[in-house]
Design an enzyme around this catalytic site. Structure first.
Site, PDB file in Angstrom:
ATOM      1  N   SER A 121       0.829  -1.216   0.000  1.00  0.00           N
ATOM      2  CA  SER A 121       0.000   0.000   0.000  1.00  0.00           C
ATOM      3  C   SER A 121       0.852   1.249   0.000  1.00  0.00           C
ATOM      4  O   SER A 121       0.379   2.311  -0.388  1.00  0.00           O
ATOM      5  CB  SER A 121      -0.851   0.088   1.263  1.00  0.00           C
ATOM      6  OG  SER A 121      -1.382  -1.119   1.639  1.00  0.00           O
ATOM      7  N   HIS A 143      -1.692  -3.302  -6.998  1.00  0.00           N
ATOM      8  CA  HIS A 143      -2.329  -2.917  -5.731  1.00  0.00           C
ATOM      9  C   HIS A 143      -3.839  -3.162  -5.792  1.00  0.00           C
ATOM     10  O   HIS A 143      -4.581  -2.382  -6.382  1.00  0.00           O
ATOM     11  CB  HIS A 143      -2.006  -1.433  -5.463  1.00  0.00           C
ATOM     12  CG  HIS A 143      -2.472  -0.915  -4.160  1.00  0.00           C
ATOM     13  ND1 HIS A 143      -2.724   0.417  -3.919  1.00  0.00           N
ATOM     14  CD2 HIS A 143      -2.732  -1.552  -2.989  1.00  0.00           C
ATOM     15  CE1 HIS A 143      -3.129   0.563  -2.670  1.00  0.00           C
ATOM     16  NE2 HIS A 143      -3.134  -0.606  -2.093  1.00  0.00           N
ATOM     17  N   GLU A 155      -4.522  -0.760  -8.861  1.00  0.00           N
ATOM     18  CA  GLU A 155      -3.601   0.319  -9.201  1.00  0.00           C
ATOM     19  C   GLU A 155      -2.298  -0.355  -9.654  1.00  0.00           C
ATOM     20  O   GLU A 155      -1.738  -1.175  -8.915  1.00  0.00           O
ATOM     21  CB  GLU A 155      -3.371   1.132  -7.920  1.00  0.00           C
ATOM     22  CG  GLU A 155      -3.151   2.596  -8.100  1.00  0.00           C
ATOM     23  CD  GLU A 155      -3.043   3.324  -6.752  1.00  0.00           C
ATOM     24  OE1 GLU A 155      -3.010   2.685  -5.676  1.00  0.00           O
ATOM     25  OE2 GLU A 155      -2.982   4.551  -6.780  1.00  0.00           O
ATOM     26  N   ASN A 193      -3.934   6.206  -1.864  1.00  0.00           N
ATOM     27  CA  ASN A 193      -3.741   6.617  -0.474  1.00  0.00           C
ATOM     28  C   ASN A 193      -3.285   8.066  -0.351  1.00  0.00           C
ATOM     29  O   ASN A 193      -3.538   8.722   0.651  1.00  0.00           O
ATOM     30  CB  ASN A 193      -2.762   5.676   0.224  1.00  0.00           C
ATOM     31  CG  ASN A 193      -3.462   4.379   0.601  1.00  0.00           C
ATOM     32  OD1 ASN A 193      -4.565   4.402   1.118  1.00  0.00           O
ATOM     33  ND2 ASN A 193      -2.837   3.250   0.310  1.00  0.00           N
TER      34      ASN A 193
HETATM   35  P1  NAD Z   1      -2.257  -9.617   6.764  1.00  0.00           P
HETATM   36  O1  NAD Z   1      -1.546  -9.289   8.030  1.00  0.00           O
HETATM   37  O2  NAD Z   1      -3.703  -9.970   6.799  1.00  0.00           O
HETATM   38  O3  NAD Z   1      -1.491 -10.804   6.009  1.00  0.00           O
HETATM   39  C1  NAD Z   1      -0.105 -10.824   5.840  1.00  0.00           C
HETATM   40  C2  NAD Z   1       0.314 -12.290   5.704  1.00  0.00           C
HETATM   41  O4  NAD Z   1       1.691 -12.343   5.314  1.00  0.00           O
HETATM   42  C3  NAD Z   1       0.185 -13.104   6.987  1.00  0.00           C
HETATM   43  O5  NAD Z   1      -0.629 -14.238   6.747  1.00  0.00           O
HETATM   44  C4  NAD Z   1       1.632 -13.505   7.297  1.00  0.00           C
HETATM   45  O6  NAD Z   1       1.730 -14.807   7.895  1.00  0.00           O
HETATM   46  C5  NAD Z   1       2.228 -13.507   5.901  1.00  0.00           C
HETATM   47  N1  NAD Z   1       3.685 -13.442   5.853  1.00  0.00           N
HETATM   48  C6  NAD Z   1       4.539 -12.719   6.612  1.00  0.00           C
HETATM   49  N2  NAD Z   1       5.809 -12.967   6.250  1.00  0.00           N
HETATM   50  C7  NAD Z   1       5.761 -13.866   5.238  1.00  0.00           C
HETATM   51  C8  NAD Z   1       6.743 -14.537   4.461  1.00  0.00           C
HETATM   52  N3  NAD Z   1       8.040 -14.313   4.657  1.00  0.00           N
HETATM   53  N4  NAD Z   1       6.349 -15.410   3.509  1.00  0.00           N
HETATM   54  C9  NAD Z   1       5.034 -15.656   3.324  1.00  0.00           C
HETATM   55  N5  NAD Z   1       4.050 -15.048   4.041  1.00  0.00           N
HETATM   56  C10 NAD Z   1       4.415 -14.179   4.983  1.00  0.00           C
HETATM   57  O7  NAD Z   1      -2.011  -8.332   5.802  1.00  0.00           O
HETATM   58  P2  NAD Z   1      -2.924  -7.806   4.584  1.00  0.00           P
HETATM   59  O8  NAD Z   1      -3.907  -6.816   5.123  1.00  0.00           O
HETATM   60  O9  NAD Z   1      -3.358  -8.970   3.786  1.00  0.00           O
HETATM   61  O10 NAD Z   1      -1.841  -6.962   3.780  1.00  0.00           O
HETATM   62  C11 NAD Z   1      -0.910  -7.583   2.930  1.00  0.00           C
HETATM   63  C12 NAD Z   1      -0.308  -6.541   2.001  1.00  0.00           C
HETATM   64  O11 NAD Z   1      -1.349  -5.925   1.239  1.00  0.00           O
HETATM   65  C13 NAD Z   1       0.418  -5.403   2.697  1.00  0.00           C
HETATM   66  O12 NAD Z   1       1.510  -5.000   1.920  1.00  0.00           O
HETATM   67  C14 NAD Z   1      -0.649  -4.294   2.756  1.00  0.00           C
HETATM   68  O13 NAD Z   1      -0.090  -3.001   2.816  1.00  0.00           O
HETATM   69  C15 NAD Z   1      -1.335  -4.516   1.435  1.00  0.00           C
HETATM   70  N6  NAD Z   1      -2.710  -4.020   1.333  1.00  0.00           N
HETATM   71  C16 NAD Z   1      -3.598  -4.183   2.364  1.00  0.00           C
HETATM   72  C17 NAD Z   1      -4.913  -3.729   2.228  1.00  0.00           C
HETATM   73  C18 NAD Z   1      -5.936  -3.920   3.329  1.00  0.00           C
HETATM   74  O14 NAD Z   1      -6.999  -3.276   3.281  1.00  0.00           O
HETATM   75  N7  NAD Z   1      -5.697  -4.790   4.302  1.00  0.00           N
HETATM   76  C19 NAD Z   1      -5.327  -3.125   1.022  1.00  0.00           C
HETATM   77  C20 NAD Z   1      -4.407  -2.996  -0.031  1.00  0.00           C
HETATM   78  C21 NAD Z   1      -3.092  -3.444   0.148  1.00  0.00           C
END
Ligand code: NAD
Length: 285
Positions: A121, A143, A155, A193
């Protein structure tokens, strides 16, 4: 370098990764859902089953289509099990060190024709790409938005070294997944964002200064601007800590005071009122 995409590895099985793998599978791609946490993989599997079962109940897909989509997803505790994938998208924890290590492994694991995408993000695509050395031309921001099965936008972010071909291929894959891709360049917060966070921040200032109560602020923005939900309700949905962290990235990277999180937002985060995920944020107590 152009190559047909039949399979996609999704690194991270959390909120976003589980959604991306599901949309890939329902679009006819083979999906490798990778996570270091067995618990997260179990949770993703249960989520996939639940969403697809609901689609069947609502008549959006047949039982056979559900079974076929589930059969296209392989759950992997190790990235190496996904090494045959033609495409990789990382959706792991929003932390530059973690993403750096994952991208090093992605470059070593996936074939040379694979695009190495990130769902970050706020972290710079150019910075993430440095972990891949001479593969930086294949690194791109892809994204997605939450919830992935519902939200149409992807995006597509071009880092300094991202090739035009990588951008075009990312646009094509997003379309194939039923999404609407829109390109942007690699500046903090990209477009979504950068524009959204000052709006949310200003809503907190308006509340803090007593211009109106949260319900009124949200209702005014819904009825007056045709927003589906008000900015403070949206902040609870995103997570107040996540909003705070993104604002700090924008503030640090772009150096403009307007991005600095409102004191009231900072206070709620300090108090552990993080929004929907903790049951209390702007609303809920
Ligand atoms: P989350 O915390 O729900 O999930 C992250 C996952 O990554 C976890 O299951 C964790 O175990 C796993 N992980 C950590 N290290 C790892 C590794 N080395 N290998 C494999 N898996 C690993 O987070 P999320 O909300 O799904 O966000 C994930 C990404 O998406 C981030 O970069 C976030 O900025 C982006 N994002 C989030 C949103 C949102 O609304 N939540 C929206 C757009 C983008």
């Amino acid at each position: 370098m152009s190559h047909e995409v039949n399979s996609i590895a999704v690194i991270g099985a959390g909120t976003m990764g589980s959604g991306i793998a599901l949309v890939a599978a329902t679009s006819g791609l083979d999906a490798f859902q990778v996570d270091v946490s067995a618990e997260q993989l179990d949770r993703a599997r249960a989520y996939h089953d639940k969403v697809l079962s609901r689609n069947v109940e609502k008549g959006r897909m047949t039982e056979d289509e559900k079974t076929a989509a589930l059969a296209r997803i392989t759950y992997c505790a190790d990235m190496a099990e996904a090494k045959a994938a033609d495409w990789a998208v990382e959706a792991a924890t929003e932390n530059p060190e973690i993403k750096g290590r994952i991208f090093e492994a992605m470059k070593a694991t996936f074939p040379d024709h694979a695009v190495l995408a990130t769902n970050t993000s706020s972290i710079s695509i150019t910075q993430i790409a440095t972990a891949t050395g001479d593969a930086a031309d294949r690194v791109v921001g892809m994204h997605f938005f939450n919830p992935v099965p519902v939200m149409k936008l992807v995006e597509v972010i071009k880092g300094l070294a991202t090739s035009d071909e990588t951008v075009q291929r990312t646009i094509a894959l997003a379309q194939r997944m039923g999404k609407t891709p829109i390109p942007a360049n690699d500046r903090a917060g990209f477009v979504s964002n950068r524009v959204l966070m000052p709006l949310i921040n200003e809503a907190f200032f308006a509340w803090m200064e007593g211009v109106a109560e949260p319900e009124a602020i949200d209702e005014i923005m819904k009825l007056g601007c045709n927003f589906p939900m008000g900015p403070l309700r949206l902040a609870d949905f995103i997570g107040l800590d996540v909003c705070h962290d993104i604002m700090m990235v924008l503030y640090r990277e772009l150096g403009d005071q307007k991005f600095f999180p409102c004191p009231l937002l900072r206070q709620l985060v300090t108090a552990g009122r993080l929004g929907d995920k903790t049951g209390r944020g702007v609303y809920g107590g």
